[in-house]
Design a protein around this motif. Structure first.
Motif: not given
Length: 500
Positions: A112-131, A170-177
């Motif tokens: 349900g989170k705003p997609v703009v935040f999902a991309r900038a925070v959840d997804v791109l920060s997850s990419v950087e975490m893997v790197r 958990p469900w609050n940051y599914p990809l990030g966590m």
């Protein structure tokens, strides 16, 4: 067609993924749950059925653990050199980056989170975490040790992967966590059984597909969707799991610890919080108000480290609290895929009832509640941000983790450091805290006395992969992110060779 799938911003790849049958990833293959059961995944922005996924249970967890055990003990993974693990992680990060829009849309649909935040925070920060953790594979090891016993010795330590790891997110940051746990475990050389939250399984399943596409061998990463009381409990108790990593509530974390006792598996826990924010009178109110609003209400307040206990010096209390409320009152509450949405829904009807229950209790206890009304944005689980005044330390809204958009604002008169530290530490938790002041002496003294795993000065949190994250007290055991996360997934072995 339901609103979510019909949303004009959705790519065809996202629509196709949501519509397809969703099985379990075990040993590199997708399969139904052994029972044939499925669980419904709801769109929290509409309260409509989004899709169904396999409902894994104990038998499926056992299959996944056996696959991970074989991949660790007898498969090729133990023979993969650190540099090759790094290349595989980089490949995974590149694939995640290539599919960032799709992952963000799935995260927004699911959570349900705003997609703009999902991309900038959840997804791109997850990419950087893997790197980030890809870079550690060739740099994390043991050391030589100068011993003092008589004779001539060559002594050293090694860091060895702990083995099969169960990870419950958990469900609050599914990809990030999921990435916070998968990336260091893979960097260390472990194999994994991941159990995503039943409310938000989609990005974990898509991540599983990208893991296979990256060339990570079968059985190294397994994904079992299912309910916590069945699949999650079975994973925590499984005798062939060497370590369990859990992020969630403190209440469930204690159950995980009990389940892990059977084979004394290693346990790391990232649990709840009730984080204090202390604002001194020299603070720039206009600059602080938007930052404090984000600290409390980002992700609809569904953040374990959210700054939800706000202590403001009485000289600026009224002005600052008014500006914080004015800030959040202007946020657009709406469906996560709408481009101008600033705050999405709560995750479920259950969570909505929990938050509104706390607000009702606060009103009954004499607190003044600004906002906190049900929102008619859509049929989903929406509520407006709530700023509470006239709260007392004994109130449930001040003492308990609500996990919703609720901020308790209190004033203080005496700026004496020890007293303020006592106020900040008056909680069972100790996950995060922040201080706002221009006086660095005050900031250093107070930061030293606050019992929390993360303390921000003129910022509430810094989501950098290199900064360890975790809590004191009932906020958990161990640290995620940074070098410390790798320690969670390794055992230390001492070797001493007598040269005489």
């Amino acid at each position: 067609m339901q609103r979510g799938i019909a949303h004009p911003s959705l790519s065809e790849a996202t629509r196709e993924f949501v519509r397809r049958a969703h099985g379990l990833l075990i040993d590199g293959k997708w399969s139904e749950a052994q029972s044939g059961r499925t669980l419904d995944v709801e769109d929290p922005g509409t309260a409509e059925l989004l899709t169904r996924v396999a409902a894994g249970e104990a038998a499926d967890i056992d299959r996944a653990v056996q696959a991970a055990r074989q991949a660790f003990d007898g498969g090729p993974w133990r023979r993969v050199k650190p540099a090759e693990r790094a290349r595989l992680l980089w490949k995974l990060a590149d694939l995640m980056h290539d599919h960032a829009d799709e992952l963000a849309q799935l995260e927004s649909l699911d959570n349900g989170k705003p997609v703009v935040f999902a991309r900038a925070v959840d997804v791109l920060s997850s990419v950087e975490m893997v790197r980030y953790f890809a870079g550690w594979t060739t740099k994390f090891g043991g050391e030589t040790v100068d011993v003092s016993v008589p004779g001539e010795w060559h002594a050293y330590t090694t860091r060895e992967p702990i083995g099969v790891v169960g990870q419950i997110v958990p469900w609050n940051y599914p990809l990030g966590m999921a990435v916070w746990k998968i990336a260091p475990a893979l960097a260390a050389g472990c194999t994994i059984v991941l159990k995503p939250a039943e409310q938000t399984p989609l990005t974990a399943l898509r991540l599983g597909e990208l893991v296979l596409e990256a060339g990570i061998p079968p059985g190294v990463v397994n994904v079992v969707t299912g309910y916590g009381e069945t699949a999650g409990a079975a994973l925590a108790a499984h005798p062939q799991v060497d370590k369990i990593a859990f992020t969630g509530s403190t209440e469930v974390g204690k159950l995980v610890v009990q389940a892990a006792l059977g084979n004394m598996k290693r346990v790391s826990l990232e649990l709840g919080g009730k984080s204090p924010v202390i604002v001194f009178p020299d603070t720039d109110v206009a600059k602080a108000a938007p930052a404090l609003a984000r600290a409390a209400f980002f992700n609809t307040g569904q953040v374990c480290s959210a700054g939800t206990r706000l202590y403001v010096h009485e000289r600026i209390y009224d002005e600052l609290v008014e500006q914080v409320y004015t800030e959040v009152a202007g946020w657009r509450i709406g469906y996560g895929l709408d481009a101008d949405t600033k705050m999405g829904p709560l995750i479920s009807a259950e969570q909505h009832a929990r938050v509104t229950g706390f607000l009702e209790a606060a009103r009954a206890d004499g607190a003044t509640v600004l906002g906190g009304a049900p929102s008619d944005a859509t049929r989903g689980h929406f509520i407006t941000p709530a700023v509470l005044k006239d709260t007392l330390p004994t109130m449930s809204v001040v003492r308990e983790e609500i996990f919703g958009p609720v901020l308790c604002a209190m004033s203080f008169r005496d700026s004496e450091i020890e007293r303020l530290a006592a106020i900040a530490n008056d909680t069972n938790y100790g996950l995060a805290a922040s201080i706002r002041t221009r006086d660095l002496s005050v900031a250093h003294k107070l930061a030293r006395r606050i019992k929390a795993g993360s303390v921000g000065v003129n910022v509430h949190s810094v989501p950098d992969p290199a900064l360890p994250f975790g809590g004191f007290r009932q906020s958990g055991w161990g640290r995620e992110r940074g070098r410390e996360a790798l320690e969670l997934y390794t055992e230390v072995k001492s070797v001493a060779i007598n040269l005489d």
